[in-house]
Design a protein around this motif. Structure first.
Motif, PDB file in Angstrom:
ATOM      1  N   ASP A 150       0.522  -0.858  -0.081  1.00 28.43           N
ATOM      2  CA  ASP A 150       0.010   0.130   0.136  1.00 28.43           C
ATOM      3  C   ASP A 150       0.679   1.255   0.076  1.00 28.43           C
ATOM      4  N   ALA A 151       2.194   1.246   0.440  1.00 25.86           N
ATOM      5  CA  ALA A 151       2.918   2.601   0.775  1.00 25.86           C
ATOM      6  C   ALA A 151       3.555   2.428  -0.621  1.00 25.86           C
ATOM      7  N   SER A 152       4.137   1.973  -1.321  1.00 29.82           N
ATOM      8  CA  SER A 152       5.175   2.227  -2.710  1.00 29.82           C
ATOM      9  C   SER A 152       5.782   3.129  -3.218  1.00 29.82           C
ATOM     10  N   ASN A 153       6.670   3.164  -1.659  1.00 27.72           N
ATOM     11  CA  ASN A 153       7.526   3.739  -0.822  1.00 27.72           C
ATOM     12  C   ASN A 153       9.208   3.471  -1.004  1.00 27.72           C
ATOM     13  N   MET A 154       9.639   3.873  -2.413  1.00 25.44           N
ATOM     14  CA  MET A 154      10.761   3.613  -2.765  1.00 25.44           C
ATOM     15  C   MET A 154      12.125   3.273  -1.668  1.00 25.44           C
ATOM     16  N   ILE A 155      12.019   3.893  -0.987  1.00 24.82           N
ATOM     17  CA  ILE A 155      13.234   4.903  -0.412  1.00 24.82           C
ATOM     18  C   ILE A 155      13.252   3.388   0.889  1.00 24.82           C
ATOM     19  N   LEU A 156      11.315   3.507   1.634  1.00 21.76           N
ATOM     20  CA  LEU A 156      11.152   2.382   2.669  1.00 21.76           C
ATOM     21  C   LEU A 156      11.101   1.090   1.238  1.00 21.76           C
ATOM     22  N   GLU A 157      11.629   0.616   0.655  1.00 17.44           N
ATOM     23  CA  GLU A 157      11.467  -0.019   0.031  1.00 17.44           C
ATOM     24  C   GLU A 157      12.883  -1.136   0.045  1.00 17.44           C
ATOM     25  N   ALA A 158      13.870   0.336  -0.492  1.00 16.15           N
ATOM     26  CA  ALA A 158      15.775  -0.139  -0.191  1.00 16.15           C
ATOM     27  C   ALA A 158      15.687  -0.611   0.497  1.00 16.15           C
ATOM     28  N   ARG A 159      14.885  -0.041   2.266  1.00 16.79           N
ATOM     29  CA  ARG A 159      14.846  -0.261   3.194  1.00 16.79           C
ATOM     30  C   ARG A 159      14.507  -1.597   3.910  1.00 16.79           C
ATOM     31  N   GLN A 160      13.040  -2.108   3.766  1.00 20.04           N
ATOM     32  CA  GLN A 160      13.297  -3.708   3.113  1.00 20.04           C
ATOM     33  C   GLN A 160      13.874  -4.158   3.111  1.00 20.04           C
ATOM     34  N   ALA A 161      14.829  -4.066   1.354  1.00 14.74           N
ATOM     35  CA  ALA A 161      15.917  -5.066   1.128  1.00 14.74           C
ATOM     36  C   ALA A 161      16.733  -5.423   2.238  1.00 14.74           C
ATOM     37  N   LEU A 162      17.458  -3.848   2.380  1.00 11.33           N
ATOM     38  CA  LEU A 162      18.242  -4.508   3.097  1.00 11.33           C
ATOM     39  C   LEU A 162      18.077  -5.314   4.045  1.00 11.33           C
ATOM     40  N   SER A 225      24.060   5.789   5.625  1.00 10.76           N
ATOM     41  CA  SER A 225      23.354   4.721   6.205  1.00 10.76           C
ATOM     42  C   SER A 225      22.099   5.247   6.334  1.00 10.76           C
ATOM     43  N   ALA A 226      22.459   6.682   7.538  1.00 17.05           N
ATOM     44  CA  ALA A 226      20.706   7.334   8.500  1.00 17.05           C
ATOM     45  C   ALA A 226      19.757   6.726   7.050  1.00 17.05           C
ATOM     46  N   LEU A 227      20.281   7.167   5.818  1.00 16.07           N
ATOM     47  CA  LEU A 227      18.630   7.007   5.246  1.00 16.07           C
ATOM     48  C   LEU A 227      18.377   6.187   4.993  1.00 16.07           C
ATOM     49  N   LEU A 228      18.519   4.514   5.438  1.00 17.06           N
ATOM     50  CA  LEU A 228      17.880   3.288   5.466  1.00 17.06           C
ATOM     51  C   LEU A 228      17.351   3.413   6.839  1.00 17.06           C
ATOM     52  N   LEU A 229      18.922   2.984   7.366  1.00 17.66           N
ATOM     53  CA  LEU A 229      18.924   2.660   8.686  1.00 17.66           C
ATOM     54  C   LEU A 229      17.906   3.520  10.550  1.00 17.66           C
ATOM     55  N   CYS A 230      17.756   4.367   9.728  1.00 20.38           N
ATOM     56  CA  CYS A 230      16.476   5.736  11.137  1.00 20.38           C
ATOM     57  C   CYS A 230      15.307   5.739  10.094  1.00 20.38           C
ATOM     58  N   GLY A 231      15.185   4.974   8.903  1.00 21.96           N
ATOM     59  CA  GLY A 231      14.195   4.949   8.518  1.00 21.96           C
ATOM     60  C   GLY A 231      13.120   6.220   7.776  1.00 21.96           C
ATOM     61  N   ALA A 232      14.313   7.357   6.690  1.00 25.57           N
ATOM     62  CA  ALA A 232      13.781   8.390   5.667  1.00 25.57           C
ATOM     63  C   ALA A 232      12.645   7.753   5.465  1.00 25.57           C
ATOM     64  N   ASP A 233      11.475   8.451   4.465  1.00 26.40           N
ATOM     65  CA  ASP A 233      10.309   8.053   4.309  1.00 26.40           C
ATOM     66  C   ASP A 233       9.965   8.906   3.896  1.00 26.40           C
ATOM     67  N   ARG A 234       9.716  10.345   3.489  1.00 27.77           N
ATOM     68  CA  ARG A 234       9.297  11.391   2.822  1.00 27.77           C
ATOM     69  C   ARG A 234      10.500  12.184   2.121  1.00 27.77           C
ATOM     70  N   ALA A 235      11.105  12.666   1.090  1.00 28.39           N
ATOM     71  CA  ALA A 235      12.049  13.554   0.438  1.00 28.39           C
ATOM     72  C   ALA A 235      11.695  14.662   0.945  1.00 28.39           C
ATOM     73  N   ASP A 236      12.473  15.614   0.854  1.00 34.63           N
ATOM     74  CA  ASP A 236      12.160  17.267   0.813  1.00 34.63           C
ATOM     75  C   ASP A 236      12.150  17.093  -0.300  1.00 34.63           C
ATOM     76  N   ARG A 237      13.432  17.509  -1.303  1.00 34.15           N
ATOM     77  CA  ARG A 237      12.924  18.281  -2.523  1.00 34.15           C
ATOM     78  C   ARG A 237      13.074  16.898  -3.566  1.00 34.15           C
ATOM     79  N   VAL A 238      12.509  16.964  -4.360  1.00 38.48           N
ATOM     80  CA  VAL A 238      12.820  15.920  -6.053  1.00 38.48           C
ATOM     81  C   VAL A 238      13.128  16.819  -7.613  1.00 38.48           C
ATOM     82  N   MET A 239      14.458  16.464  -7.805  1.00 40.49           N
ATOM     83  CA  MET A 239      14.174  17.839  -9.654  1.00 40.49           C
ATOM     84  C   MET A 239      14.542  16.214  -9.768  1.00 40.49           C
TER      85      MET A 239
END
Length: 273
Positions: A150-162, A225-239
């Protein structure tokens, strides 16, 4: 016929070359939901129009059994029989391959899109990423679909893959850098793209920026590493391609509340219907 319409869409919308933002692949949901003729014809059309092929394969053991019963072939043998075993193809899931099949997939350059959240939700199994990559098969990440993620969130998917891959191979072999590499360079390779997937001279200006000033990131010694280990889930900016598409966490030009309202109405209508 579906292939006639696919050809129409390819010729009208498919963009080619560096910087392309709309590309079409021929993607029967699974080899078992369409006929053998459609699979073979899709491969021929993809070759003629130089587009990619995508399907879901080796996700469950039931699928393997069904393939044996219907075609008398295991999944990779069937893929070969319809002309799909090659570098033009990428497959979602890729869990239930034996060692010989892994070798064949790697030799063919066929890519595997690891979908850990979906695989965990459905208890399908764990993709053998390390063996596949060692054999030569490109590995990327995907979120599968809303029916199983349901989330379809790629950064969370990378965390789950890890985390999921660490269960299989251990923490020393599966690092945050490796998981992020699958999400970026690996996923670009699945799509046949050499102009995206990394920050480098000559590549597209694609950026995802995350703030690390929340409490959960406090004290982290490695921002990557913090992006995955600390659970980043929402980008502030995307280009994307040099254009800002997300600013301060909001999609540019999108009325989010109106979109949510339309989605809820559609969901209610689906349930009522």
């Amino acid at each position: 016929m579906i292939l006639d319409d696919s050809l129409r869409l390819i010729r009208r919308y498919h963009e080619r070359g560096d910087g392309a933002q709309v590309q079409i692949a021929l993607a029967p949901c699974s080899p078992f939901s369409v006929t053998t003729e459609i699979m073979s014809a899709s491969a021929a059309l993809a070759e003629a129009e130089d587009v990619r092929l995508h399907t879901h394969l080796a996700e469950t053991l039931d699928e393997e059994d069904f393939c044996l019963q219907r075609f008398g072939l295991r999944t990779v043998d069937y893929l070969y029989s319809v002309g799909w075993l090659g570098p033009r193809t990428w497959l979602a899931h890729g869990i239930h391959f034996n060692p010989d099949e892994i070798t064949r997939l790697g030799a063919a350059g066929t890519g595997i899109c690891h979908c850990p959240s979906s695989n965990m939700r459905l208890a399908s199994g764990i993709c053998p990423t390390v063996e596949l990559e060692a054999a030569g098969a490109p590995i990327g990440l995907g979120v599968d679909g809303s029916a199983s993620n349901d989330a379809s969130n790629m950064i969370l998917e990378a965390r789950q893959a890890l985390y999921l891959q660490r269960l299989r191979y251990g923490a020393e072999r599966i690092t945050p850098e490796l998981a992020l590499g699958w999400a970026t360079r690996g996923s670009a390779k699945l799509l046949g793209r050499s102009d995206i997937g990394e920050l480098a001279v000559g590549k597209q200006a694609d950026l995802a920026l995350f703030k690390l000033d929340e409490l959960r990131f406090s004290g982290s010694h490695d921002p990557l590493s913090a992006l995955l280990l600390c659970g980043a889930d929402r980008a502030d900016r995307v280009m994307v391609g040099g254009q800002w598409r997300v600013i301060d966490g909001q999609v540019e030009g999108l009325d989010l509340q109106a979109l949510i309202a339309r989605h809820r109405e559609a969901a209610r209508a689906l349930i009522a219907g």
